[in-house]
Scaffold this motif. Structure first.
Motif, PDB file in Angstrom:
ATOM      1  N   LEU A 134     -20.139  58.421 -53.342  1.00 16.42           N
ATOM      2  CA  LEU A 134     -21.397  57.685 -53.491  1.00 16.42           C
ATOM      3  C   LEU A 134     -21.677  56.827 -52.262  1.00 16.42           C
ATOM      4  O   LEU A 134     -22.845  56.642 -51.861  1.00 16.42           O
ATOM      5  CB  LEU A 134     -21.351  56.815 -54.751  1.00 16.42           C
ATOM      6  N   ALA A 135     -20.606  56.306 -51.652  1.00 20.81           N
ATOM      7  CA  ALA A 135     -20.795  55.507 -50.428  1.00 20.81           C
ATOM      8  C   ALA A 135     -21.401  56.355 -49.317  1.00 20.81           C
ATOM      9  O   ALA A 135     -22.284  55.896 -48.552  1.00 20.81           O
ATOM     10  CB  ALA A 135     -19.457  54.913 -49.992  1.00 20.81           C
ATOM     11  N   GLU A 136     -20.991  57.591 -49.196  1.00 16.48           N
ATOM     12  CA  GLU A 136     -21.547  58.484 -48.182  1.00 16.48           C
ATOM     13  C   GLU A 136     -22.992  58.867 -48.502  1.00 16.48           C
ATOM     14  O   GLU A 136     -23.823  59.025 -47.602  1.00 16.48           O
ATOM     15  CB  GLU A 136     -20.678  59.736 -48.062  1.00 16.48           C
ATOM     16  N   VAL A 137     -23.285  59.010 -49.819  1.00 17.13           N
ATOM     17  CA  VAL A 137     -24.670  59.329 -50.210  1.00 17.13           C
ATOM     18  C   VAL A 137     -25.605  58.187 -49.816  1.00 17.13           C
ATOM     19  O   VAL A 137     -26.707  58.400 -49.263  1.00 17.13           O
ATOM     20  CB  VAL A 137     -24.746  59.601 -51.724  1.00 17.13           C
ATOM     21  N   ILE A 138     -25.181  56.944 -50.089  1.00 14.15           N
ATOM     22  CA  ILE A 138     -26.018  55.779 -49.748  1.00 14.15           C
ATOM     23  C   ILE A 138     -26.114  55.618 -48.230  1.00 14.15           C
ATOM     24  O   ILE A 138     -27.182  55.299 -47.677  1.00 14.15           O
ATOM     25  CB  ILE A 138     -25.448  54.511 -50.408  1.00 14.15           C
ATOM     26  N   VAL A 148     -29.199  56.432 -55.641  1.00 15.35           N
ATOM     27  CA  VAL A 148     -28.015  56.323 -56.510  1.00 15.35           C
ATOM     28  C   VAL A 148     -28.385  55.611 -57.798  1.00 15.35           C
ATOM     29  O   VAL A 148     -27.937  55.986 -58.889  1.00 15.35           O
ATOM     30  CB  VAL A 148     -26.874  55.582 -55.775  1.00 15.35           C
ATOM     31  N   GLN A 149     -29.231  54.568 -57.679  1.00 10.58           N
ATOM     32  CA  GLN A 149     -29.651  53.832 -58.865  1.00 10.58           C
ATOM     33  C   GLN A 149     -30.347  54.754 -59.855  1.00 10.58           C
ATOM     34  O   GLN A 149     -30.085  54.736 -61.061  1.00 10.58           O
ATOM     35  CB  GLN A 149     -30.573  52.683 -58.453  1.00 10.58           C
ATOM     36  N   LYS A 150     -31.246  55.584 -59.316  1.00 17.73           N
ATOM     37  CA  LYS A 150     -31.974  56.517 -60.188  1.00 17.73           C
ATOM     38  C   LYS A 150     -31.025  57.538 -60.817  1.00 17.73           C
ATOM     39  O   LYS A 150     -31.133  57.867 -62.006  1.00 17.73           O
ATOM     40  CB  LYS A 150     -33.054  57.225 -59.361  1.00 17.73           C
ATOM     41  N   ALA A 151     -30.080  58.034 -60.018  1.00 14.82           N
ATOM     42  CA  ALA A 151     -29.134  59.037 -60.539  1.00 14.82           C
ATOM     43  C   ALA A 151     -28.236  58.450 -61.632  1.00 14.82           C
ATOM     44  O   ALA A 151     -27.990  59.087 -62.662  1.00 14.82           O
ATOM     45  CB  ALA A 151     -28.290  59.588 -59.393  1.00 14.82           C
ATOM     46  N   VAL A 152     -27.777  57.203 -61.406  1.00 16.39           N
ATOM     47  CA  VAL A 152     -26.903  56.576 -62.414  1.00 16.39           C
ATOM     48  C   VAL A 152     -27.671  56.319 -63.701  1.00 16.39           C
ATOM     49  O   VAL A 152     -27.184  56.577 -64.808  1.00 16.39           O
ATOM     50  CB  VAL A 152     -26.299  55.266 -61.851  1.00 16.39           C
ATOM     51  N   ARG A 153     -28.909  55.809 -63.590  1.00 14.42           N
ATOM     52  CA  ARG A 153     -29.721  55.553 -64.774  1.00 14.42           C
ATOM     53  C   ARG A 153     -29.961  56.841 -65.563  1.00 14.42           C
ATOM     54  O   ARG A 153     -29.869  56.857 -66.800  1.00 14.42           O
ATOM     55  CB  ARG A 153     -31.062  54.956 -64.353  1.00 14.42           C
TER      56      ARG A 153
END
Length: 475
Positions: free
Chosen positions: A49-53, A67-72
């Protein structure tokens, strides 16, 4: 406490303590390894996730919206994952993101307010370039609300521009821990029970020869005729032989002492009578008195000879621990031979025999000893039977035994003699002469019966006068 119980109790205490310590260590180790197993993939997720951000960041400015949208979206999914015994229905992993100064940009759990500076251990360590991990309670009142956090740095062009922390509640992991704990408890309890059962059977197997040897020693101490048991193993055979040698030594010493005392007592009367008669005969005695005194000497000498012969028979019998001759014996034929030997004595006393012997009265044993035993019972009945009476002999089966019953019509057994009739040298006066016998006949019968695995009884007849002797032998 028996030896088996001691073995069992000692093993139970040692095994229970040992397995309790092992169980405590296992539970601690299993719980730790479960958390280690969960933490390891959390490190991977955090770094991915760090690499995605980092890929969406522009000029060091973080954009965690993807990431926020994916986690939600993932947390709103309905899952149907059956992980062995655990049914998982929702995503329970949380994520929060901070910038390089620790300002919270996003927290999917809603615990941290965006814009505030996070002082948590995972944030500080990760931004310092170290491995950032922590465990914290989400509720102070719930000891099971512990959440595991693993942080990963967000880097761009080799510079740390923020961090992301992945959170996983331990409650889901504890379900596996508790299941493993239950399985370990049942496994250990079952193991202890099986081990106790095994040690009990092993202890019984190991102590069984000692128990048999103890029963043999108790039987010997009660004066019973007990055959030495067969013992397994060199040590047990040596112990059994030592016990038997000690028994022989003690019985021999006691045997000689009792015999000397009893024989001395029995010899006093005839020896005194013989000495008295010989002293009188040394003087001038008329011929009629001389003949009478000589007759007394002859009678007392005959009594001594009879006593010595019976003592020899009894001594030989008492030394036997088992039958030297063991063959099939017909009790009907044995009774015929015994009665033939006593026919003249019975005829002189005008006593006749009535017999009622069932067919198939067969036992295993020594025919000569059985003939002597039945002959002694008949001799005893003839001595007490009044002239003109009948001696009844019956033979029959009773359960797994054969019973030979001899009845006379004499005065019966006095109350004081019931406990002593089978003692060596104990005798009752005969009704016609008042004289006593050697007192060895019934003792001999008892020894023969015990040597054949049977018993002998002497009781009074209930319906009429007289005594009833019962020789009971295994069929």
């Amino acid at each position: 406490m028996s030896l088996t119980a001691r073995f069992l109790l000692g093993f139970a205490v040692v095994a229970t303590l040992g397995l309790f310590v092992l169980f405590t260590q296992l539970i601690h180790r299993v719980e730790r390894q479960y958390f280690e197993a969960v933490e390891e993939p959390m490190v991977d997720v955090a770094n991915i996730l760090a690499e995605v951000i980092a890929a969406d960041a522009e000029d060091g400015v973080l954009k965690p919206e993807l990431v926020q949208k994916a986690v939600r979206a993932a947390q709103q999914r309905e899952l149907n994952a059956q992980i062995y015994n655990l049914s998982k229905t929702r995503v329970d992993m949380q994520v929060y993101v901070t910038d390089a100064q620790g300002h919270v940009l996003f927290d999917s759990a809603g615990i941290e307010t965006p814009g505030t500076i996070s002082r948590h251990r995972d944030v500080n360590l990760t931004l310092m370039g170290q491995y950032g991990a922590r465990s914290s309670r989400s509720s102070d009142r719930d000891p099971l609300s512990i959440v595991m956090y693993v942080g990963a740095p967000i880097r761009q062009h080799g510079r740390t521009i923020g961090m992301i922390s992945v959170a996983k509640p331990q409650r889901g992991v504890l379900a596996f821990v508790w299941e493993t704990e239950r399985w370990l408890k049942w496994s250990i309890v079952t193991t202890v029970v099986l081990m106790l059962l095994g040690i009990y059977l092993a202890a019984r197997w190991a102590t069984r020869p000692l128990e048999v040897l103890t029963q043999h020693a108790l039987a010997v101490s009660r004066g019973e005729r007990s055959t030495p048991p067969h013992m397994p193993g060199h040590q047990m055979k040596t112990l059994a032989k030592a016990l038997e040698d000690m028994r022989d030594a003690l019985e021999g010493r006691e045997y000689v002492e009792n015999y000397v005392q009893s024989l001395t007592h029995e010899l006093k009367s005839p020896v005194a009578a013989i000495l008295g008669a010989t002293e009188i005969l040394q003087g001038d005695v008329p011929e009629p008195k001389r003949a009478r005194f000589l007759q007394n000497i002859r009678a007392e000498a005959g009594r001594l000879r009879d006593l010595l012969e019976r003592l020899l028979h009894l001594a030989s019998l008492e030394k036997q621990k088992k039958l030297e001759t063991n063959e099939t014996v017909d009790l009907g034929a044995v009774l015929d031979r015994a009665w033939d030997h006593l026919a003249l004595i019975a005829l002189a006393r005008e006593v006749r025999l009535e017999r009622e012997m069932n067919s198939g009265l067969v036992v295993k044993g020594d025919p000569w000893l059985l003939e002597l035993a039945i002959g002694n019972l008949l001799q005893n009945a003839i001595d007490f039977a009044p002239a003109g009476s009948v001696i009844s002999v019956r033979g029959f089966h009773c359960d797994a035994h054969i019973v030979c019953e001899v009845e006379d019509s004499g005065p019966g057994l006095p109350e004081y003699a019931h406990e002593r009739v089978f003692e060596r040298f104990y005798s009752l006066p005969r009704p016609d002469s008042g004289k006593k016998s050697t007192g060895l006949g019934l003792c001999f019968v008892k020894e023969v019966a015990q040597l054949h695995g049977g018993s002998v009884e002497l009781v009074n007849r209930v319906e009429t006068s007289g005594a009833r002797a019962l020789l009971i032998l295994p069929a």
